[in-house]
Design a protein around this motif. Structure first.
Motif, PDB file in Angstrom:
ATOM      1  N   SER A 151       0.831  -1.211   0.000  1.00 48.11           N
ATOM      2  CA  SER A 151       0.000   0.000   0.000  1.00 48.11           C
ATOM      3  C   SER A 151       0.862   1.257   0.000  1.00 48.11           C
ATOM      4  N   ARG A 152       1.968   1.233   0.745  1.00 47.09           N
ATOM      5  CA  ARG A 152       2.870   2.395   0.756  1.00 47.09           C
ATOM      6  C   ARG A 152       3.481   2.624  -0.630  1.00 47.09           C
ATOM      7  N   VAL A 153       3.832   1.540  -1.306  1.00 46.89           N
ATOM      8  CA  VAL A 153       4.426   1.672  -2.641  1.00 46.89           C
ATOM      9  C   VAL A 153       3.419   2.251  -3.616  1.00 46.89           C
ATOM     10  N   PHE A 154       2.204   1.691  -3.633  1.00 47.40           N
ATOM     11  CA  PHE A 154       1.189   2.213  -4.553  1.00 47.40           C
ATOM     12  C   PHE A 154       0.836   3.662  -4.217  1.00 47.40           C
ATOM     13  N   ALA A 155       0.766   3.992  -2.951  1.00 49.50           N
ATOM     14  CA  ALA A 155       0.461   5.372  -2.556  1.00 49.50           C
ATOM     15  C   ALA A 155       1.587   6.313  -3.001  1.00 49.50           C
ATOM     16  N   ALA A 156       2.821   5.878  -2.846  1.00 50.01           N
ATOM     17  CA  ALA A 156       3.950   6.713  -3.268  1.00 50.01           C
ATOM     18  C   ALA A 156       3.929   6.938  -4.775  1.00 50.01           C
ATOM     19  N   LEU A 157       3.545   5.929  -5.522  1.00 56.21           N
ATOM     20  CA  LEU A 157       3.542   6.031  -6.975  1.00 56.21           C
ATOM     21  C   LEU A 157       2.267   6.662  -7.531  1.00 56.21           C
ATOM     22  N   ALA A 158       1.357   7.043  -6.648  1.00 51.77           N
ATOM     23  CA  ALA A 158       0.129   7.701  -7.100  1.00 51.77           C
ATOM     24  C   ALA A 158       0.413   9.099  -7.637  1.00 51.77           C
ATOM     25  N   ASP A 159       1.520   9.671  -7.253  1.00 54.60           N
ATOM     26  CA  ASP A 159       1.875  11.031  -7.683  1.00 54.60           C
ATOM     27  C   ASP A 159       2.714  10.959  -8.964  1.00 54.60           C
ATOM     28  N   PRO A 160       2.344  11.713 -10.002  1.00 57.77           N
ATOM     29  CA  PRO A 160       3.080  11.657 -11.272  1.00 57.77           C
ATOM     30  C   PRO A 160       4.537  12.125 -11.165  1.00 57.77           C
ATOM     31  N   THR A 161       4.820  13.069 -10.294  1.00 61.21           N
ATOM     32  CA  THR A 161       6.212  13.514 -10.120  1.00 61.21           C
ATOM     33  C   THR A 161       7.058  12.383  -9.566  1.00 61.21           C
ATOM     34  N   ARG A 162       6.523  11.669  -8.584  1.00 60.69           N
ATOM     35  CA  ARG A 162       7.283  10.549  -8.011  1.00 60.69           C
ATOM     36  C   ARG A 162       7.441   9.417  -9.026  1.00 60.69           C
ATOM     37  N   ARG A 163       6.410   9.161  -9.830  1.00 60.78           N
ATOM     38  CA  ARG A 163       6.549   8.132 -10.878  1.00 60.78           C
ATOM     39  C   ARG A 163       7.644   8.531 -11.861  1.00 60.78           C
ATOM     40  N   ASP A 164       7.691   9.815 -12.199  1.00 58.23           N
ATOM     41  CA  ASP A 164       8.722  10.291 -13.113  1.00 58.23           C
ATOM     42  C   ASP A 164      10.109  10.126 -12.495  1.00 58.23           C
ATOM     43  N   MET A 165      10.231  10.436 -11.210  1.00 57.53           N
ATOM     44  CA  MET A 165      11.521  10.270 -10.536  1.00 57.53           C
ATOM     45  C   MET A 165      11.958   8.809 -10.561  1.00 57.53           C
ATOM     46  N   VAL A 166      11.032   7.897 -10.309  1.00 52.95           N
ATOM     47  CA  VAL A 166      11.350   6.467 -10.345  1.00 52.95           C
ATOM     48  C   VAL A 166      11.801   6.075 -11.749  1.00 52.95           C
ATOM     49  N   ALA A 167      11.103   6.572 -12.765  1.00 48.55           N
ATOM     50  CA  ALA A 167      11.477   6.265 -14.149  1.00 48.55           C
ATOM     51  C   ALA A 167      12.888   6.777 -14.452  1.00 48.55           C
ATOM     52  N   ARG A 168      13.200   7.968 -13.987  1.00 47.45           N
ATOM     53  CA  ARG A 168      14.533   8.530 -14.230  1.00 47.45           C
ATOM     54  C   ARG A 168      15.600   7.750 -13.473  1.00 47.45           C
ATOM     55  N   LEU A 169      15.277   7.326 -12.253  1.00 47.37           N
ATOM     56  CA  LEU A 169      16.251   6.562 -11.460  1.00 47.37           C
ATOM     57  C   LEU A 169      16.446   5.150 -11.999  1.00 47.37           C
ATOM     58  N   ALA A 170      15.511   4.668 -12.820  1.00 48.91           N
ATOM     59  CA  ALA A 170      15.689   3.354 -13.438  1.00 48.91           C
ATOM     60  C   ALA A 170      16.860   3.389 -14.417  1.00 48.91           C
ATOM     61  N   SER A 171      17.136   4.560 -14.980  1.00 52.46           N
ATOM     62  CA  SER A 171      18.252   4.713 -15.921  1.00 52.46           C
ATOM     63  C   SER A 171      19.583   4.836 -15.206  1.00 52.46           C
ATOM     64  N   SER A 172      19.599   5.664 -14.149  1.00 50.25           N
ATOM     65  CA  SER A 172      20.846   5.865 -13.408  1.00 50.25           C
ATOM     66  C   SER A 172      20.553   6.560 -12.087  1.00 50.25           C
ATOM     67  N   ASP A 173      21.482   6.415 -11.167  1.00 49.48           N
ATOM     68  CA  ASP A 173      21.378   7.106  -9.891  1.00 49.48           C
ATOM     69  C   ASP A 173      21.495   8.610 -10.142  1.00 49.48           C
ATOM     70  N   ALA A 174      20.967   9.411  -9.219  1.00 48.49           N
ATOM     71  CA  ALA A 174      21.038  10.861  -9.359  1.00 48.49           C
ATOM     72  C   ALA A 174      21.036  11.506  -7.985  1.00 48.49           C
ATOM     73  N   THR A 175      21.588  12.692  -7.900  1.00 47.65           N
ATOM     74  CA  THR A 175      21.528  13.454  -6.659  1.00 47.65           C
ATOM     75  C   THR A 175      20.178  14.163  -6.590  1.00 47.65           C
ATOM     76  N   VAL A 176      19.872  14.700  -5.424  1.00 45.17           N
ATOM     77  CA  VAL A 176      18.630  15.447  -5.262  1.00 45.17           C
ATOM     78  C   VAL A 176      18.606  16.632  -6.225  1.00 45.17           C
ATOM     79  N   GLY A 177      19.725  17.329  -6.338  1.00 40.57           N
ATOM     80  CA  GLY A 177      19.809  18.465  -7.252  1.00 40.57           C
ATOM     81  C   GLY A 177      19.562  18.053  -8.703  1.00 40.57           C
ATOM     82  N   GLU A 178      20.146  16.937  -9.105  1.00 36.00           N
ATOM     83  CA  GLU A 178      19.931  16.447 -10.471  1.00 36.00           C
ATOM     84  C   GLU A 178      18.469  16.064 -10.692  1.00 36.00           C
ATOM     85  N   LEU A 179      17.877  15.458  -9.694  1.00 42.04           N
ATOM     86  CA  LEU A 179      16.470  15.085  -9.807  1.00 42.04           C
ATOM     87  C   LEU A 179      15.568  16.312  -9.857  1.00 42.04           C
ATOM     88  N   ALA A 180      15.971  17.383  -9.193  1.00 41.93           N
ATOM     89  CA  ALA A 180      15.147  18.593  -9.119  1.00 41.93           C
ATOM     90  C   ALA A 180      15.156  19.402 -10.411  1.00 41.93           C
TER      91      ALA A 180
END
Length: 122
Positions: A7-36
């Protein structure tokens, strides 16, 4: 009362910004600044999104010298995949059974016409 991990995972992924961050992190690690960078929000707001993802177990942060890269935790995605796959298989089984029943029914086209008033072939 804390929700179960799924439930926590689905709730976290309910937000499109967080889904986008997960998609970007699937390619490579990133810092908070890079993610922002691509978002019209502060680094603090991005950090809040990352906290939700981290609490759900989707990402982790490590210290690499002065960098603190965010990493995707793929095992958590496996938990979701297994849950979804279970219900996908059940749905496919139901449709397969329905297909079998439909195959056993006499074909309407080419068969005798049935009189709706008495149920007899016309």
């Amino acid at each position: 009362m804390s929700a179960d991990p799924l439930s926590r995972v689905f709730a976290a992924l309910a937000d499109p910004t967080r889904r986008d961050m997960v998609a970007r992190l699937a390619s490579s690690d990133a810092t908070v600044g890079e993610l922002a960078q691509p978002y019209d929000m502060s680094v603090q707001a991005v950090s809040k999104h990352l906290r939700v993802l981290q609490d759900a177990g989707l990402v982790s942060r490590t210290t690499d010298g002065r960098r603190a890269p965010v990493q995707l935790e793929a095992e958590v995605l496996d938990l979701m995949t297994k849950w979804i796959e279970r219900y996908r298989r059940q749905a496919e089984d139901r449709y397969r059974r329905l297909d079998d029943v439909l195959q056993e029914l006499p074909e309407r086209a080419g068969g005798p016409e049935i009189d709706a008033t008495n149920g007899e072939p016309s």
